[in-house]
Design a protein around this motif. Structure first.
Motif, PDB file in Angstrom:
ATOM      1  N   ILE A  18       0.837  -1.203   0.000  1.00 29.95           N
ATOM      2  CA  ILE A  18       0.000   0.000   0.000  1.00 29.95           C
ATOM      3  C   ILE A  18       0.876   1.258   0.000  1.00 29.95           C
ATOM      4  N   ALA A 205      -3.600 -12.298  16.322  1.00 27.93           N
ATOM      5  CA  ALA A 205      -4.895 -11.922  15.752  1.00 27.93           C
ATOM      6  C   ALA A 205      -5.438 -13.107  14.955  1.00 27.93           C
ATOM      7  N   ALA A 326       9.940   3.916   4.743  1.00 33.76           N
ATOM      8  CA  ALA A 326       8.618   4.501   4.979  1.00 33.76           C
ATOM      9  C   ALA A 326       7.632   3.374   5.260  1.00 33.76           C
ATOM     10  N   GLY A 340      -1.836   1.779  10.815  1.00 36.64           N
ATOM     11  CA  GLY A 340      -0.464   1.559  10.323  1.00 36.64           C
ATOM     12  C   GLY A 340      -0.302   1.981   8.868  1.00 36.64           C
TER      13      GLY A 340
HETATM   14  C1  LIG Z   1      -4.584  -7.477  11.872  1.00 38.07           C
HETATM   15  C2  LIG Z   1      -4.146  -6.173  11.223  1.00 38.07           C
HETATM   16  C3  LIG Z   1      -5.102  -5.200  10.960  1.00 38.07           C
HETATM   17  C4  LIG Z   1      -4.713  -3.955  10.414  1.00 38.07           C
HETATM   18  N1  LIG Z   1      -5.677  -3.013  10.174  1.00 38.07           N
HETATM   19  C5  LIG Z   1      -5.315  -1.800   9.671  1.00 38.07           C
HETATM   20  C6  LIG Z   1      -6.310  -0.789   9.411  1.00 38.07           C
HETATM   21  O1  LIG Z   1      -7.512  -1.009   9.572  1.00 38.07           O
HETATM   22  N2  LIG Z   1      -5.884   0.428   8.950  1.00 38.07           N
HETATM   23  C7  LIG Z   1      -4.551   0.703   8.723  1.00 38.07           C
HETATM   24  O2  LIG Z   1      -4.233   1.838   8.315  1.00 38.07           O
HETATM   25  N3  LIG Z   1      -3.596  -0.237   8.947  1.00 38.07           N
HETATM   26  C8  LIG Z   1      -3.945  -1.473   9.411  1.00 38.07           C
HETATM   27  N4  LIG Z   1      -2.990  -2.434   9.626  1.00 38.07           N
HETATM   28  C9  LIG Z   1      -1.580  -2.119   9.321  1.00 38.07           C
HETATM   29  C10 LIG Z   1      -1.319  -2.219   7.821  1.00 38.07           C
HETATM   30  O3  LIG Z   1      -1.725  -3.494   7.355  1.00 38.07           O
HETATM   31  C11 LIG Z   1       0.155  -2.007   7.507  1.00 38.07           C
HETATM   32  O4  LIG Z   1       0.632  -0.873   8.201  1.00 38.07           O
HETATM   33  C12 LIG Z   1       0.366  -1.792   6.000  1.00 38.07           C
HETATM   34  O5  LIG Z   1      -0.178  -2.854   5.252  1.00 38.07           O
HETATM   35  C13 LIG Z   1       1.850  -1.639   5.695  1.00 38.07           C
HETATM   36  O6  LIG Z   1       2.013  -1.385   4.331  1.00 38.07           O
HETATM   37  P1  LIG Z   1       3.475  -1.304   3.685  1.00 38.07           P
HETATM   38  O7  LIG Z   1       3.247  -0.963   2.253  1.00 38.07           O
HETATM   39  O8  LIG Z   1       4.358  -0.450   4.527  1.00 38.07           O
HETATM   40  O9  LIG Z   1       4.056  -2.790   3.818  1.00 38.07           O
HETATM   41  P2  LIG Z   1       3.554  -4.150   3.171  1.00 38.07           P
HETATM   42  O10 LIG Z   1       2.095  -4.124   2.903  1.00 38.07           O
HETATM   43  O11 LIG Z   1       4.075  -5.237   4.048  1.00 38.07           O
HETATM   44  O12 LIG Z   1       4.268  -4.205   1.746  1.00 38.07           O
HETATM   45  C14 LIG Z   1       5.634  -4.524   1.624  1.00 38.07           C
HETATM   46  C15 LIG Z   1       5.890  -4.957   0.179  1.00 38.07           C
HETATM   47  O13 LIG Z   1       7.290  -5.081   0.003  1.00 38.07           O
HETATM   48  C16 LIG Z   1       7.576  -6.272  -0.699  1.00 38.07           C
HETATM   49  N5  LIG Z   1       8.951  -6.666  -0.330  1.00 38.07           N
HETATM   50  C17 LIG Z   1       9.408  -7.082   0.883  1.00 38.07           C
HETATM   51  N6  LIG Z   1      10.717  -7.334   0.837  1.00 38.07           N
HETATM   52  C18 LIG Z   1      11.118  -7.061  -0.437  1.00 38.07           C
HETATM   53  C19 LIG Z   1      12.377  -7.139  -1.107  1.00 38.07           C
HETATM   54  N7  LIG Z   1      13.495  -7.539  -0.461  1.00 38.07           N
HETATM   55  N8  LIG Z   1      12.445  -6.787  -2.413  1.00 38.07           N
HETATM   56  C20 LIG Z   1      11.319  -6.371  -3.085  1.00 38.07           C
HETATM   57  N9  LIG Z   1      10.090  -6.307  -2.501  1.00 38.07           N
HETATM   58  C21 LIG Z   1      10.011  -6.635  -1.193  1.00 38.07           C
HETATM   59  C22 LIG Z   1       6.505  -7.243  -0.228  1.00 38.07           C
HETATM   60  O14 LIG Z   1       6.329  -8.318  -1.143  1.00 38.07           O
HETATM   61  C23 LIG Z   1       5.290  -6.318  -0.151  1.00 38.07           C
HETATM   62  O15 LIG Z   1       4.607  -6.239  -1.384  1.00 38.07           O
HETATM   63  C24 LIG Z   1      -3.344  -3.698  10.137  1.00 38.07           C
HETATM   64  C25 LIG Z   1      -2.387  -4.687  10.379  1.00 38.07           C
HETATM   65  C26 LIG Z   1      -2.780  -5.918  10.901  1.00 38.07           C
HETATM   66  C27 LIG Z   1      -1.720  -6.967  11.158  1.00 38.07           C
END
Ligand SMILES: Cc1cc2nc3c(=O)[nH]c(=O)nc-3n(C[C@H](O)[C@H](O)[C@H](O)COP(=O)(O)OP(=O)(O)OC[C@H]3O[C@@H](n4cnc5c(N)ncnc54)[C@H](O)[C@@H]3O)c2cc1C
Length: 473
Positions: A18, A205, A326, A340
């Motif tokens: 995201i 969870a 980030a 998150g």
């Molecule tokens: C039970 C639960 C409920 C939640 N509910 C909410 C909510 O209602 N509202 C809210 O705002 N947040 C919520 N969150 C938090 C939210 O899900 C996360 O904060 C958010 O998804 C993080 O997004 P991100 O893009 O930082 O990381 P991620 O979604 O983890 O994306 C990381 C990406 O990087 C890629 N990647 C990893 N390593 C590498 C690499 N070495 N090389 C290339 N690509 C790589 C992965 O494949 C992935 O696509 C919740 C979390 C949980 C566990």
């Protein structure tokens, strides 16, 4: 290898979750070339719910209005009224009840919290990502690119990223949006540093999406279609409708006394384990009839998710030179504020704003060779990011732990006193939802102009801060 002094910035984003995708859209909107390197073969999200709070929605609109369009295309309002959503969060006592009067005493409402207009609408994660991806041009993404290493070949050269398939790519800066087990965070902080890794919160969870007609039949339409939090001792349960009201998103949080090793810190590792409905029933044994019925609606087998966060070892910095993190890669928080992803969108707005300043400065300096170079403006932008963002995201990490204790009646200041609990929840939620976004943008702009003052009379950047910044490093 082409030497780099001035010209356009090329940004690399590692991770297409995201936060990575929203950051990419914001940069493209500002005409800044960007490439997302995603390890998977396609964009993917899990089949579970996510909700975006007011601060996230406002930042999305400022990053790129298409992000809000993506939310609006799939967000599900609370309540059954087609014309109006029910914009309240509901806190219930899921535990205490009188067996002689289950109807009157079960699941007592403890309080309501107004979220603002459509302030907490449920989204199906995979559906949201599908919508978002429609706005991302294919040339801005490379799949099956698992980042392994970043080579710094000196400040006149672009950074060189290496991937597990043996290929490499150049960029002026790298934004690690690679999630909770971020390799980029390890690069910034060092592999031996405990702050490079998230740690187990001793909460798990259980998550499920349940067909709405089953829930409606068991609990009636009001409970089925409106967000509810069922609180109680050392556990709680949250649900809200998603997928246009066709699915019911349920998540149950319970304490896990055993340790949960991170698994392979460099890769996939195991953050989920198979579980059964009977496990959840055991955790909520003795709770009221509503919670008991909710447990009965769960599938016989489901996953339990370990909740990790950065509370024990917060990152002392989100930046090293021309590399930053980030979203969860910087400040993974337990999910108890449901924020998150939302706070990651704030990071995206900060980075897009600063990199727009950087790109403009660089463009102006191309008329005045030597005034600023790509490495200089990138480092300055990331230093400002590192001053402005960590206090707020680290507050979220801490408050997410504390608010969970409040929901579970064990916070030392609030205990089971629900007036105090609600006051705390309201105060913390308001701090999160009504974030002074304009204040953040001003802080970023002031930070930039203190390093690169604009001499309006000659419409050109006077680079006074840049060499000083370099000396301080
Ligand atoms: C039970 C639960 C409920 C939640 N509910 C909410 C909510 O209602 N509202 C809210 O705002 N947040 C919520 N969150 C938090 C939210 O899900 C996360 O904060 C958010 O998804 C993080 O997004 P991100 O893009 O930082 O990381 P991620 O979604 O983890 O994306 C990381 C990406 O990087 C890629 N990647 C990893 N390593 C590498 C690499 N070495 N090389 C290339 N690509 C790589 C992965 O494949 C992935 O696509 C919740 C979390 C949980 C566990």
């Amino acid at each position: 290898m082409a030497a780099r002094t001035t010209g356009q910035l090329q940004v690399a984003i590692v991770g297409g979750g995201i936060v990575g995708l929203i950051t990419a859209l914001g940069l493209l909107k500002r005409n800044i070339p960007v490439k997302v390197y995603e390890q998977a073969s396609t964009f993917r999200e899990i089949g579970a719910g996510v909700a975006f709070t007011a601060n996230a929605l406002k930042c999305m609109a400022l990053v790129d209005p298409d992000v809000v369009n993506a939310v609006n295309a799939i967000a599900t309002k609370n309540g059954q009224d087609d014309a109006e959503s029910n914009d309240n969060l509901r806190y219930h006592d899921g535990y205490n009840w009188d067996p002689n009067d289950p109807e009157g005493s079960d699941d007592k409402l403890l309080g309501l919290l107004y979220t603002g207009y459509k302030g907490f609408q449920g989204c199906h994660r995979a559906a949201f990502l599908d919508e978002l991806v429609k706005y991302v041009p294919s040339h801005a993404v490379e799949f099956r690119k698992r980042y392994v290493e970043c080579e710094d070949r000196g400040r006149n050269e672009r950074l060189l990223l290496h991937f597990s398939d043996g290929t490499s790519a150049e960029a002026d800066l790298v934004i690690g949006c690679d999630g909770i087990k971020s390799k980029i965070r390890q690069l910034i902080l060092g592999p031996e540093n405990p702050a490079s890794y998230p740690h187990f919160t001793h909460k798990v969870a259980y998550r499920a999406l349940i067909p709405m007609e089953q829930v409606e039949a068991a609990l009636g339409p009001f409970k089925a279609y409106n967000q509810h939090m069922h609180t109680g001792p050392r556990a709680h349960m949250l649900h809200f409708p998603v997928a246009g009201g066709k699915l019911f998103n349920l998540v149950a949080f319970v304490v896990e006394p055993e340790d949960w090793p991170l698994g392979d810190p460099n890769g996939v590792g195991n953050m989920t384990r198979p579980a059964t409905r009977a496990d959840v029933a055991a955790a909520f044994k003795g709770w009221g009839p509503t919670v008991t019925k909710l447990v009965e609606l769960l599938p016989e087998t489901l996953d339990k998710w370990a909740i990790f966060d950065c509370y024990d070892y917060p990152a002392p910095t989100f930046v090293r030179g021309r590399v930053c993190v980030a979203g969860d890669a910087a400040h993974a928080a337990a999910p108890h504020h449901g924020a998150g992803a939302g706070i990651g969108v704030e990071d995206a707005l900060a980075l897009c704003t600063l990199l727009e300043h950087a790109a403009n400065t660089l463009a102006l300096s191309s008329q005045d060779p030597g005034a600023a170079d790509a490495a200089g403006v990138v480092e300055a932008a990331l230093q400002i990011y590192d001053q402005v963002r960590p206090p707020r995201s680290e507050w979220l990490v801490t408050s997410s732990r504390e608010v969970c204790d409040i929901y579970e009646w064990v916070h030392p200041e609030t205990g089971e006193d629900w007036e105090k609990c609600l006051a705390q929840i309201r105060m913390r939620s308001n701090r999160l939802w009504y974030f002074d976004i304009e204040g953040m943008l001003k802080e970023l702009r002031d930070g930039w102009e203190s390093r690169f003052p604009v001499d309006a009379s000659v419409a050109k950047m006077t680079i006074v801060g840049y060499h000083k910044v370099e000396e301080e490093m």
